[in-house]
Every structure is written in structure tokens, then in C-alpha cells.
Design a protein around this motif. Structure first.
Motif, PDB file in Angstrom:
ATOM      1  N   MET A 122       7.779  -1.253  -8.737  1.00  0.00           N
ATOM      2  CA  MET A 122       7.676  -2.708  -8.887  1.00  0.00           C
ATOM      3  C   MET A 122       8.837  -3.406  -8.176  1.00  0.00           C
ATOM      4  O   MET A 122       8.659  -4.448  -7.532  1.00  0.00           O
ATOM      5  CB  MET A 122       7.687  -3.083 -10.362  1.00  0.00           C
ATOM      6  N   GLY A 123      10.035  -2.838  -8.321  1.00  0.00           N
ATOM      7  CA  GLY A 123      11.200  -3.430  -7.674  1.00  0.00           C
ATOM      8  C   GLY A 123      11.080  -3.445  -6.164  1.00  0.00           C
ATOM      9  O   GLY A 123      11.469  -4.422  -5.506  1.00  0.00           O
ATOM     10  N   VAL A 124      10.516  -2.389  -5.582  1.00  0.00           N
ATOM     11  CA  VAL A 124      10.349  -2.322  -4.129  1.00  0.00           C
ATOM     12  C   VAL A 124       9.302  -3.334  -3.667  1.00  0.00           C
ATOM     13  O   VAL A 124       9.474  -4.010  -2.643  1.00  0.00           O
ATOM     14  CB  VAL A 124       9.949  -0.896  -3.701  1.00  0.00           C
ATOM     15  N   ILE A 125       8.197  -3.440  -4.404  1.00  0.00           N
ATOM     16  CA  ILE A 125       7.174  -4.430  -4.036  1.00  0.00           C
ATOM     17  C   ILE A 125       7.753  -5.840  -4.117  1.00  0.00           C
ATOM     18  O   ILE A 125       7.468  -6.701  -3.265  1.00  0.00           O
ATOM     19  CB  ILE A 125       5.933  -4.285  -4.942  1.00  0.00           C
ATOM     20  N   PHE A 126       8.590  -6.078  -5.130  1.00  0.00           N
ATOM     21  CA  PHE A 126       9.238  -7.393  -5.241  1.00  0.00           C
ATOM     22  C   PHE A 126      10.121  -7.657  -4.020  1.00  0.00           C
ATOM     23  O   PHE A 126      10.151  -8.783  -3.501  1.00  0.00           O
ATOM     24  CB  PHE A 126      10.068  -7.465  -6.518  1.00  0.00           C
ATOM     25  N   LEU A 127      10.836  -6.636  -3.553  1.00  0.00           N
ATOM     26  CA  LEU A 127      11.647  -6.794  -2.339  1.00  0.00           C
ATOM     27  C   LEU A 127      10.785  -7.205  -1.152  1.00  0.00           C
ATOM     28  O   LEU A 127      11.168  -8.082  -0.362  1.00  0.00           O
ATOM     29  CB  LEU A 127      12.354  -5.471  -2.006  1.00  0.00           C
ATOM     30  N   ALA A 128       9.608  -6.578  -1.017  1.00  0.00           N
ATOM     31  CA  ALA A 128       8.705  -6.909   0.086  1.00  0.00           C
ATOM     32  C   ALA A 128       8.193  -8.343  -0.041  1.00  0.00           C
ATOM     33  O   ALA A 128       8.138  -9.087   0.958  1.00  0.00           O
ATOM     34  CB  ALA A 128       7.534  -5.921   0.116  1.00  0.00           C
ATOM     35  N   LEU A 129       7.804  -8.730  -1.245  1.00  0.00           N
ATOM     36  CA  LEU A 129       7.325 -10.103  -1.461  1.00  0.00           C
ATOM     37  C   LEU A 129       8.432 -11.112  -1.201  1.00  0.00           C
ATOM     38  O   LEU A 129       8.185 -12.210  -0.669  1.00  0.00           O
ATOM     39  CB  LEU A 129       6.803 -10.252  -2.889  1.00  0.00           C
ATOM     40  N   LEU A 130       9.667 -10.737  -1.543  1.00  0.00           N
ATOM     41  CA  LEU A 130      10.814 -11.615  -1.298  1.00  0.00           C
ATOM     42  C   LEU A 130      11.055 -11.778   0.193  1.00  0.00           C
ATOM     43  O   LEU A 130      11.257 -12.892   0.696  1.00  0.00           O
ATOM     44  CB  LEU A 130      12.051 -11.038  -1.980  1.00  0.00           C
ATOM     45  N   ALA A 131      11.023 -10.660   0.941  1.00  0.00           N
ATOM     46  CA  ALA A 131      11.227 -10.721   2.390  1.00  0.00           C
ATOM     47  C   ALA A 131      10.104 -11.497   3.070  1.00  0.00           C
ATOM     48  O   ALA A 131      10.323 -12.170   4.080  1.00  0.00           O
ATOM     49  CB  ALA A 131      11.306  -9.302   2.964  1.00  0.00           C
ATOM     50  N   GLY A 132       8.888 -11.399   2.516  1.00  0.00           N
ATOM     51  CA  GLY A 132       7.752 -12.112   3.097  1.00  0.00           C
ATOM     52  C   GLY A 132       7.661 -13.560   2.673  1.00  0.00           C
ATOM     53  O   GLY A 132       6.804 -14.310   3.165  1.00  0.00           O
ATOM     54  N   GLY A 133       8.527 -13.992   1.758  1.00  0.00           N
ATOM     55  CA  GLY A 133       8.540 -15.375   1.333  1.00  0.00           C
ATOM     56  C   GLY A 133       7.502 -15.716   0.269  1.00  0.00           C
ATOM     57  O   GLY A 133       7.215 -16.899   0.028  1.00  0.00           O
ATOM     58  N   PHE A 134       6.958 -14.692  -0.412  1.00  0.00           N
ATOM     59  CA  PHE A 134       5.926 -14.933  -1.422  1.00  0.00           C
ATOM     60  C   PHE A 134       6.504 -15.139  -2.820  1.00  0.00           C
ATOM     61  O   PHE A 134       5.798 -15.597  -3.712  1.00  0.00           O
ATOM     62  CB  PHE A 134       4.927 -13.775  -1.437  1.00  0.00           C
ATOM     63  N   VAL A 168      12.172  -2.180   4.251  1.00  0.00           N
ATOM     64  CA  VAL A 168      11.591  -1.718   2.988  1.00  0.00           C
ATOM     65  C   VAL A 168      10.545  -0.640   3.235  1.00  0.00           C
ATOM     66  O   VAL A 168      10.485   0.380   2.533  1.00  0.00           O
ATOM     67  CB  VAL A 168      10.975  -2.897   2.212  1.00  0.00           C
ATOM     68  N   LEU A 169       9.716  -0.847   4.258  1.00  0.00           N
ATOM     69  CA  LEU A 169       8.679   0.131   4.599  1.00  0.00           C
ATOM     70  C   LEU A 169       9.285   1.480   4.980  1.00  0.00           C
ATOM     71  O   LEU A 169       8.828   2.538   4.522  1.00  0.00           O
ATOM     72  CB  LEU A 169       7.823  -0.402   5.747  1.00  0.00           C
ATOM     73  N   ALA A 170      10.334   1.452   5.787  1.00  0.00           N
ATOM     74  CA  ALA A 170      10.986   2.696   6.207  1.00  0.00           C
ATOM     75  C   ALA A 170      11.614   3.414   5.013  1.00  0.00           C
ATOM     76  O   ALA A 170      11.555   4.646   4.914  1.00  0.00           O
ATOM     77  CB  ALA A 170      12.053   2.392   7.262  1.00  0.00           C
ATOM     78  N   GLY A 171      12.211   2.657   4.094  1.00  0.00           N
ATOM     79  CA  GLY A 171      12.778   3.268   2.898  1.00  0.00           C
ATOM     80  C   GLY A 171      11.728   4.000   2.079  1.00  0.00           C
ATOM     81  O   GLY A 171      11.958   5.115   1.598  1.00  0.00           O
ATOM     82  N   VAL A 218       0.835  -1.207   0.000  1.00  0.00           N
ATOM     83  CA  VAL A 218       0.000   0.000   0.000  1.00  0.00           C
ATOM     84  C   VAL A 218       0.867   1.254   0.000  1.00  0.00           C
ATOM     85  O   VAL A 218       0.628   2.200  -0.754  1.00  0.00           O
ATOM     86  CB  VAL A 218      -0.956  -0.004   1.221  1.00  0.00           C
ATOM     87  N   VAL A 219       1.892   1.264   0.842  1.00  0.00           N
ATOM     88  CA  VAL A 219       2.784   2.429   0.909  1.00  0.00           C
ATOM     89  C   VAL A 219       3.562   2.578  -0.398  1.00  0.00           C
ATOM     90  O   VAL A 219       3.782   3.700  -0.881  1.00  0.00           O
ATOM     91  CB  VAL A 219       3.745   2.318   2.110  1.00  0.00           C
ATOM     92  N   ALA A 220       3.982   1.456  -0.994  1.00  0.00           N
ATOM     93  CA  ALA A 220       4.704   1.513  -2.268  1.00  0.00           C
ATOM     94  C   ALA A 220       3.831   2.114  -3.362  1.00  0.00           C
ATOM     95  O   ALA A 220       4.290   2.940  -4.160  1.00  0.00           O
ATOM     96  CB  ALA A 220       5.164   0.114  -2.675  1.00  0.00           C
TER      97      ALA A 220
END
Length: 334
Positions: free
Chosen positions: A194-206, A81-84, A11-13
Motif C-alpha cells: 500500500m505504501g508503494v502504491i501511495f508513492l506512485a499516486l503521489l508522484a503521479g499527482g493523484f 518506484v517501478l524499478a524498486g 500492477v507491478v506492486a
């Protein structure tokens, strides 16, 4: 907890993507509006559509942004990622308020690096140097020189033509160059989100490293930046279109054409997330200098350059502060 954090980051991204759209809307259309080649509303609609299309043209820039930092898996990485993102949004809103065309791209990457340093997360400094810092310096210099050369060529080729007719023809051509610039903006800036959302999905294991971007990520990022573009960035449009130099259609066409070419080249050839703001602003200065160097309002340009220099570290500091606050809040949760 992790799923909630992933949703929050997405959402923030997308919020950042929206602010990127209205912050950078002027990049594509300010020169066309200032020369009256397009009306503001028509220009915004065109820019929004081309931004949306441009987001689907590749994933090279998204992959670069997604490799700037290596956040840990789980909630710790998601907080980074959220803080960035929050640091980048804070700097975007501040510069938008003062009408300064700073770089959303460098705010985002500066935010990610700042949050990573505050958390002890590994930063891929080679990627930052080769794909961010070097292009950040070279792309505005090249845009200025190329725009200056292209405008001199146009002046020489059309030196014996009727000036009024020539400017009228270039006013029509500006519709094409503005569309090309908007397409390049979507290609570059939507992919960064898109790259930032991918980072979040990667950290979340999705997702796993090396996976392609999910289609819903591309559609969501494209839609958010298009909506933000349509909302408009009138303060910055005034700075780019009039305060740096009063443009004519030929100079507007030259500036937009050069800037669009730089955006495509850096995206497809170098996978570098350069600043659309830096590129078009430098190109505007370059075409303006062909009148005479004193025709460019260098005082305004100086303020813009100051914002460029401050963007990376200030967004990083804001993101570091956001990380510490977010970390404390999460620790306080039961």
C-alpha cells in the motif's frame, strides 16, 4: 504517459504483493503443518483469510514505507518506484526458487533505496535507520530470546502433565497461534505494498502528502497478498517447518505466539516494517534451542542468515539495474 506509468506501477506492486504472499505463506503456517495441527490446504485457506483481514487493521506501516524515499513528481519519480519494485520481485523469486526464507520487506525497501540512489532521488536515511535497519537487527534477536524463554516457561509449568495429552492440547492451540501469525503478516506485509502504491499516486499527482490511503488501494493489496498466500510457498514451508528443527505442537505454539506478538507491537507501537520471515524463523530457532543447541540445524540457519544479510544490498543492486534499463527504454520511446 504518466497515467500509463501509474497503472504499470500499481500492477507491478500488486504482482509483488502476490509474490510476497506465496513467498511468505510459510511464515504463518509452516509450524502448524509440520506438527500436523492443520492440514496444508486448511492452513493456507485460514492464512489467506487472516491476511486479508489483517490488511485493514491500520496504515502505520504503509506510512513508514511511503516515507523511505522522496521521488520527484512525474514520470521520473514513477520510474524510480517501478524499478524498486522490479528489484524486489527479482530477489523474491530467486530466494523462493532456492527455498530460502528471505525478507520480502527488506527486499522492497532495499529495492526502493537502490533505485533512489541510482536516480539521485533523496533517501530518508533517518527513517531507514530508525524504522528499518535497527528493527531488522533487534526483532530477530528479541524473537529468539523471547521464544526461548516462553518455551522454558511452558516446559516448567507443564512438567508434571501427561506429555501426550499436553501436546494434543497444544496442537489445538496452534490453530489460534497460526491465525494470529497470519493476521500479523497481513498487518505488516500488505501495508508495505500500500505504501508503494501511495508513492506512485503521489508522484503521479493523484494524491497529496498526508492523505489517507484510498480504499481501493487497501482492498487491492489485501486481495493480492491473500491470493498469493493461498497459492502457497511449499519450498519455504519445508525449510521453516522441518529443516531448521523438527517441531512439536508446544514449540510450534510458542514460536507462533511470540512472532505474532512482535509483529503487532512493531506495527502499532513503532510503525516499523519488520520482516515476518526473520521473526518467525528466529522464534523457531529459539524454541528449538530449548531441546539442546545442537538440535537446531545451524547449517541451514547459517544459509538463512546469509540470505538475510544479502537481501537489502542485492535487491538494491537489482533495482538500480532495473532503473537504468527502464530509464533507457523510456528515453528511446518516441
Amino acid at each position: 504517459m504518466e497515467l500509463a506509468l501509474v497503472i504499470a506501477v500499481v500492477v507491478v506492486a500488486l504482482t509483488f504483493d502476490y509474490t510476497n504472499g506465496f513467498h511468505d505463506a510459510a511464515n504463518a503456517i509452516a509450524t502448524s503443518v509440520s506438527t500436523r495441527a492443520l492440514t496444508p490446504r486448511v492452513a493456507l485457506i485460514m492464512a489467506a483469510i487472516m491476511n486479508f483481514i489483517g490488511a485493514f487493521l491500520g496504515q502505520e506501516v504503509a506510512n513508514t514505507v511511503g516515507s523511505v524515499i522522496s521521488p520527484p513528481s512525474g514520470s521520473d519519480g514513477l520510474v524510480v518506484v517501478l524499478a524498486g519494485l522490479l528489484g524486489a520481485i527479482a530477489w523474491n523469486l530467486l530466494t523462493w526458487y532456492y527455498g530460502l526464507p528471505s525478507s520480502s520487506s527488506h527486499a522492497l525497501i532495499g529495492g526502493l533505496v537502490g533505485a533512489a540512489l541510482a536516480s539521485g532521488t533523496f533517501v530518508q536515511w533517518t527513517t531507514v535507520r530508525d524504522k528499518v535497519l535497527i528493527p531488522m537487527i533487534l526483532s530477530p534477536l528479541f524473537a529468539f530470546a523471547a521464544a526461548f524463554a516462553v518455551m522454558l516457561t511452558i516446559m516448567w509449568v507443564f512438567r508434571r502433565r501427561n506429555p501426550h495429552r499436553m501436546q494434543r492440547n497444544f496442537r489445538v492451540l496452534q490453530t489460534v497461534s497460526a491465525a494470529a501469525m497470519a493476521l500479523g503478516h497481513g498487518l505488516q506485509d500488505a501495508q508495505k505494498t500500500m505504501g508503494v502504491i501511495f508513492l506512485a499516486l503521489l508522484a503521479g499527482g493523484f494524491v497529496s502528502p498526508g492523505d489517507d490511503l484510498p480504499l481501493w488501494v487497501i482492498i487491492a493489496a489485501a486481495s493480492a497478498i491473500s491470493a498469493g498466500t493461498y497459492a502457497g510457498g511449499w519450498r519455504i514451508m519445508r525449510t521453516l517447518g522441518r529443516r531448521i528443527i523438527a517441531l512439536d505442537p508446544a514449540r510450534g505454539f510458542a514460536a507462533e505466539s511470540v512472532a505474532a506478538t512482535v509483529l503487532y507491537t512493531t506495527a502499532f507501537v513503532y510503525s516499523a516494517p519488520i520482516s515476518t520471515t526473520h521473526t518467525i524463523t528466529s522464534a523457531v530457532m529459539g524454541v528449538g534451542a530449548t531441546k539442546r543447541f545442537s538440535a537446531v540445524r545451524w547449517g541451514v540457519a547459517k544459509s538463512i542468515v546469509a540470505a538475510w544479510i544479502l537481501t537489502f544490498p542485492m535487491a538494491g543492486l537489482a533495482a538500480a539495474g532495473c532503473f537504468w534499463v527502464s530509464h533507457l527504454l523510456i528515453e528511446a520511446l518516441p
